[in-house]
Design a protein around this motif. Structure first.
Motif, PDB file in Angstrom:
ATOM      1  N   ASP A  63       0.825  -1.204   0.000  1.00 64.70           N
ATOM      2  CA  ASP A  63       0.000   0.000   0.000  1.00 64.70           C
ATOM      3  C   ASP A  63       0.860   1.255   0.000  1.00 64.70           C
ATOM      4  OD1 ASP A  63      -2.256  -1.584   0.078  1.00 64.70           O
ATOM      5  OD2 ASP A  63      -2.317  -1.601   2.259  1.00 64.70           O
ATOM      6  N   THR A  64       2.156   1.080  -0.113  1.00 67.23           N
ATOM      7  CA  THR A  64       3.057   2.229  -0.084  1.00 67.23           C
ATOM      8  C   THR A  64       3.210   2.792  -1.485  1.00 67.23           C
ATOM      9  OG1 THR A  64       5.072   0.982  -0.533  1.00 67.23           O
ATOM     10  CG2 THR A  64       4.339   1.084   1.771  1.00 67.23           C
ATOM     11  N   GLU A  65       3.902   3.866  -1.590  1.00 65.95           N
ATOM     12  CA  GLU A  65       4.214   4.462  -2.879  1.00 65.95           C
ATOM     13  C   GLU A  65       5.514   3.907  -3.448  1.00 65.95           C
ATOM     14  OE1 GLU A  65       2.234   6.622  -4.675  1.00 65.95           O
ATOM     15  OE2 GLU A  65       0.809   6.035  -3.137  1.00 65.95           O
ATOM     16  N   SER A  66       6.076   2.886  -2.822  1.00 64.41           N
ATOM     17  CA  SER A  66       7.350   2.332  -3.271  1.00 64.41           C
ATOM     18  C   SER A  66       7.223   1.744  -4.667  1.00 64.41           C
ATOM     19  CB  SER A  66       7.829   1.242  -2.312  1.00 64.41           C
ATOM     20  OG  SER A  66       8.094   1.794  -1.052  1.00 64.41           O
ATOM     21  N   ILE A  67       8.151   2.146  -5.538  1.00 61.41           N
ATOM     22  CA  ILE A  67       8.185   1.609  -6.894  1.00 61.41           C
ATOM     23  C   ILE A  67       9.320   0.589  -6.940  1.00 61.41           C
ATOM     24  CG2 ILE A  67       8.463   2.113  -9.345  1.00 61.41           C
ATOM     25  CD1 ILE A  67       7.588   5.006  -8.693  1.00 61.41           C
ATOM     26  N   ALA A  68       8.956  -0.675  -7.089  1.00 62.44           N
ATOM     27  CA  ALA A  68       9.943  -1.761  -7.120  1.00 62.44           C
ATOM     28  C   ALA A  68      10.582  -1.893  -8.493  1.00 62.44           C
ATOM     29  CB  ALA A  68       9.294  -3.080  -6.712  1.00 62.44           C
ATOM     30  N   GLY A  69       9.858  -1.508  -9.536  1.00 57.25           N
ATOM     31  CA  GLY A  69      10.376  -1.636 -10.885  1.00 57.25           C
ATOM     32  C   GLY A  69       9.417  -1.082 -11.909  1.00 57.25           C
ATOM     33  N   VAL A  70       9.769  -1.279 -13.161  1.00 60.35           N
ATOM     34  CA  VAL A  70       9.010  -0.757 -14.294  1.00 60.35           C
ATOM     35  C   VAL A  70       8.892  -1.858 -15.336  1.00 60.35           C
ATOM     36  CG1 VAL A  70       9.078   0.928 -16.178  1.00 60.35           C
ATOM     37  CG2 VAL A  70       9.867   1.581 -13.900  1.00 60.35           C
ATOM     38  N   ILE A  71       7.704  -1.969 -15.933  1.00 61.79           N
ATOM     39  CA  ILE A  71       7.511  -2.884 -17.067  1.00 61.79           C
ATOM     40  C   ILE A  71       6.768  -2.115 -18.146  1.00 61.79           C
ATOM     41  CG2 ILE A  71       6.529  -5.052 -17.890  1.00 61.79           C
ATOM     42  CD1 ILE A  71       6.676  -6.070 -14.964  1.00 61.79           C
ATOM     43  N   ASN A  72       7.375  -2.025 -19.312  1.00 61.55           N
ATOM     44  CA  ASN A  72       6.784  -1.326 -20.448  1.00 61.55           C
ATOM     45  C   ASN A  72       6.430  -2.316 -21.546  1.00 61.55           C
ATOM     46  OD1 ASN A  72       7.348   1.284 -19.302  1.00 61.55           O
ATOM     47  ND2 ASN A  72       9.470   0.999 -19.925  1.00 61.55           N
ATOM     48  N   VAL A  73       5.264  -2.135 -22.133  1.00 63.76           N
ATOM     49  CA  VAL A  73       4.890  -2.838 -23.356  1.00 63.76           C
ATOM     50  C   VAL A  73       4.938  -1.776 -24.441  1.00 63.76           C
ATOM     51  CG1 VAL A  73       3.159  -4.222 -24.558  1.00 63.76           C
ATOM     52  CG2 VAL A  73       3.377  -4.399 -22.066  1.00 63.76           C
ATOM     53  N   THR A  74       5.814  -1.968 -25.426  1.00 68.69           N
ATOM     54  CA  THR A  74       6.025  -0.928 -26.434  1.00 68.69           C
ATOM     55  C   THR A  74       5.849  -1.489 -27.841  1.00 68.69           C
ATOM     56  OG1 THR A  74       8.402  -1.344 -26.501  1.00 68.69           O
ATOM     57  CG2 THR A  74       7.625   0.338 -24.940  1.00 68.69           C
ATOM     58  N   ASN A  75       5.793  -0.555 -28.774  1.00 67.61           N
ATOM     59  CA  ASN A  75       5.658  -0.903 -30.198  1.00 67.61           C
ATOM     60  C   ASN A  75       4.492  -1.858 -30.424  1.00 67.61           C
ATOM     61  OD1 ASN A  75       7.954   0.645 -31.021  1.00 67.61           O
ATOM     62  ND2 ASN A  75       9.222  -0.946 -30.119  1.00 67.61           N
ATOM     63  N   ILE A  76       3.387  -1.588 -29.757  1.00 70.80           N
ATOM     64  CA  ILE A  76       2.197  -2.427 -29.894  1.00 70.80           C
ATOM     65  C   ILE A  76       1.652  -2.294 -31.306  1.00 70.80           C
ATOM     66  CG2 ILE A  76      -0.187  -2.745 -29.124  1.00 70.80           C
ATOM     67  CD1 ILE A  76       0.775  -1.732 -26.329  1.00 70.80           C
ATOM     68  N   VAL A  77       1.423  -3.446 -31.927  1.00 70.81           N
ATOM     69  CA  VAL A  77       0.826  -3.506 -33.262  1.00 70.81           C
ATOM     70  C   VAL A  77      -0.460  -4.312 -33.118  1.00 70.81           C
ATOM     71  CG1 VAL A  77       1.113  -4.333 -35.627  1.00 70.81           C
ATOM     72  CG2 VAL A  77       3.081  -3.413 -34.372  1.00 70.81           C
ATOM     73  N   MET A  78      -1.553  -3.763 -33.619  1.00 72.10           N
ATOM     74  CA  MET A  78      -2.828  -4.468 -33.536  1.00 72.10           C
ATOM     75  C   MET A  78      -3.090  -5.198 -34.857  1.00 72.10           C
ATOM     76  SD  MET A  78      -3.502  -4.039 -30.441  1.00 72.10           S
ATOM     77  CE  MET A  78      -5.174  -4.562 -30.169  1.00 72.10           C
ATOM     78  N   GLY A  79      -4.298  -5.213 -35.312  1.00 79.53           N
ATOM     79  CA  GLY A  79      -4.629  -5.943 -36.543  1.00 79.53           C
ATOM     80  C   GLY A  79      -4.466  -7.429 -36.327  1.00 79.53           C
ATOM     81  N   SER A  80      -3.973  -8.123 -37.319  1.00 78.67           N
ATOM     82  CA  SER A  80      -3.838  -9.575 -37.204  1.00 78.67           C
ATOM     83  C   SER A  80      -2.585  -9.983 -36.426  1.00 78.67           C
ATOM     84  CB  SER A  80      -3.832 -10.223 -38.593  1.00 78.67           C
ATOM     85  OG  SER A  80      -2.784  -9.687 -39.367  1.00 78.67           O
ATOM     86  N   PHE A  81      -1.689  -9.029 -36.118  1.00 73.11           N
ATOM     87  CA  PHE A  81      -0.462  -9.345 -35.371  1.00 73.11           C
ATOM     88  C   PHE A  81      -0.705  -9.308 -33.862  1.00 73.11           C
ATOM     89  CE2 PHE A  81       4.162  -8.040 -34.443  1.00 73.11           C
ATOM     90  CZ  PHE A  81       4.600  -9.350 -34.464  1.00 73.11           C
ATOM     91  N   ARG A  82      -1.294  -8.236 -33.337  1.00 73.91           N
ATOM     92  CA  ARG A  82      -1.677  -8.067 -31.925  1.00 73.91           C
ATOM     93  C   ARG A  82      -0.522  -8.415 -30.977  1.00 73.91           C
ATOM     94  NH1 ARG A  82      -6.736  -6.718 -32.441  1.00 73.91           N
ATOM     95  NH2 ARG A  82      -7.209  -6.595 -30.249  1.00 73.91           N
ATOM     96  N   SER A  83       0.580  -7.681 -31.132  1.00 76.60           N
ATOM     97  CA  SER A  83       1.799  -8.007 -30.416  1.00 76.60           C
ATOM     98  C   SER A  83       2.441  -6.759 -29.840  1.00 76.60           C
ATOM     99  CB  SER A  83       2.782  -8.686 -31.380  1.00 76.60           C
ATOM    100  OG  SER A  83       3.950  -9.092 -30.712  1.00 76.60           O
ATOM    101  N   GLY A  84       3.283  -6.971 -28.822  1.00 76.18           N
ATOM    102  CA  GLY A  84       4.047  -5.886 -28.234  1.00 76.18           C
ATOM    103  C   GLY A  84       5.367  -6.410 -27.695  1.00 76.18           C
ATOM    104  N   TYR A  85       6.290  -5.482 -27.451  1.00 80.72           N
ATOM    105  CA  TYR A  85       7.611  -5.815 -26.930  1.00 80.72           C
ATOM    106  C   TYR A  85       7.721  -5.370 -25.485  1.00 80.72           C
ATOM    107  CZ  TYR A  85       8.851  -6.605 -31.770  1.00 80.72           C
ATOM    108  OH  TYR A  85       8.893  -7.088 -33.051  1.00 80.72           O
ATOM    109  N   LEU A  86       8.369  -6.186 -24.682  1.00 82.29           N
ATOM    110  CA  LEU A  86       8.556  -5.876 -23.269  1.00 82.29           C
ATOM    111  C   LEU A  86       9.917  -5.248 -23.019  1.00 82.29           C
ATOM    112  CD1 LEU A  86       7.214  -9.067 -21.494  1.00 82.29           C
ATOM    113  CD2 LEU A  86       6.233  -6.771 -21.395  1.00 82.29           C
ATOM    114  N   GLY A  87       9.927  -4.294 -22.132  1.00 75.48           N
ATOM    115  CA  GLY A  87      11.147  -3.743 -21.568  1.00 75.48           C
ATOM    116  C   GLY A  87      10.895  -3.581 -20.084  1.00 75.48           C
TER     117      GLY A  87
END
Length: 168
Positions: A63-87
């Protein structure tokens, strides 16, 4: 410990806490990644993550404001691919405690159920054994090897390609 983890989008009010965590984590992140460590870099990150092809999550502890880390989903492509890259990256003091595993599992659920993606891909430098262990523990499968795939810290670096697909 990891049962008290939640994910949420970053906000401008995270700047000071985020930057302090990024600065104290620079040695931990080297040579794998570079977290935004200045106000200019943080604001550029926030602007990038607000684009429709990106989705950012702060991995928060309890319940704290502590940020343990970050996870980004980037370069999301929809349509028939529907994929993204994790960082992703963990902040110093939170590594090897299960926080990122819980956050990654929550991000995968969000990507498949809310964003309606079919596939997530993580490209990881072969010597980054902690990151490889993380994705493997979350059900990702190794699909291949990409020589000179990404330029990090001024050098083109080889990566292993790990992916997970939604269950039909």
């Amino acid at each position: 410990m990891s049962s008290h983890i939640s994910i949420r989008p970053p906000s401008a009010s995270d700047e000071a806490l985020f930057l302090a965590a990024a600065r104290r984590s620079q040695a931990l992140h080297r040579p794998w990644t570079h977290a935004p460590a200045t106000p200019v870099e943080f604001r550029a990150y926030m602007e990038r993550m607000q684009q429709p092809e990106n989705c950012a999550h702060m991995v928060c502890y309890g319940d704290t404001e502590s940020i343990a880390g970050v996870i980004n989903v980037t370069n999301i492509v929809m349509g028939s691919f529907r994929s993204g890259y994790l960082g992703y990256y963990v902040f110093a003091g939170y590594e090897r405690q299960g926080f990122m595993r819980a956050g990654l599992l929550a991000t995968v659920r969000h990507a498949f159920k809310v964003l309606k993606l079919h596939r997530l891909e993580a490209n990881i430098q072969p010597a980054n054994t902690a990151s490889i262990a993380l994705v493997a523990s979350c059900g990702f499968l190794k699909e291949g090897y990409s020589p000179r795939y990404l330029k990090i810290a001024g050098r083109w670096r080889d990566h292993e390609r790990w992916a997970i697909t939604a269950k039909q």
